[in-house]
Motif scaffolding. Structure first.
Motif: not given
Length: 76
Positions: A37, A39-42, A44-45, A48, A67, A70-71, A74
């Motif tokens: 939760s 580190h979700a953005d990192a 997800l990157a 991708r 995604q 995460a959006e 969570k």
């Protein structure tokens, strides 16, 4: 359901294999809700970009699921 964000234990944690978890443990635990939760953005990157997992990229459906999760809060 296509718009269901899923839950961590049932839908997100199973995206990460044992070898994925082991390779990332020095940074965080891919099987721990709090770590994923946070580190979700990192995280997800990486799929991708096609750089995670290192032996092949996730299919688009898995990327989309992560995604959405995460959006949309969570959920555990």
């Amino acid at each position: 359901m296509a718009n269901d964000p899923g839950g961590f234990d049932a839908d997100i944690k199973p995206l990460f294999r044992e070898k994925d978890r082991q390779s990332m443990l020095r940074f965080f635990d891919l099987w721990a809700y709090d770590d994923v939760s946070r580190h979700a953005d990192a995280i997800l990157a990486r799929p991708r970009q096609g750089t995670m997992p290192c032996d092949g990229s996730w299919p688009p459906e898995q990327i989309d699921l992560f995604q959405r999760w995460a959006e949309t809060g969570k959920s555990q």
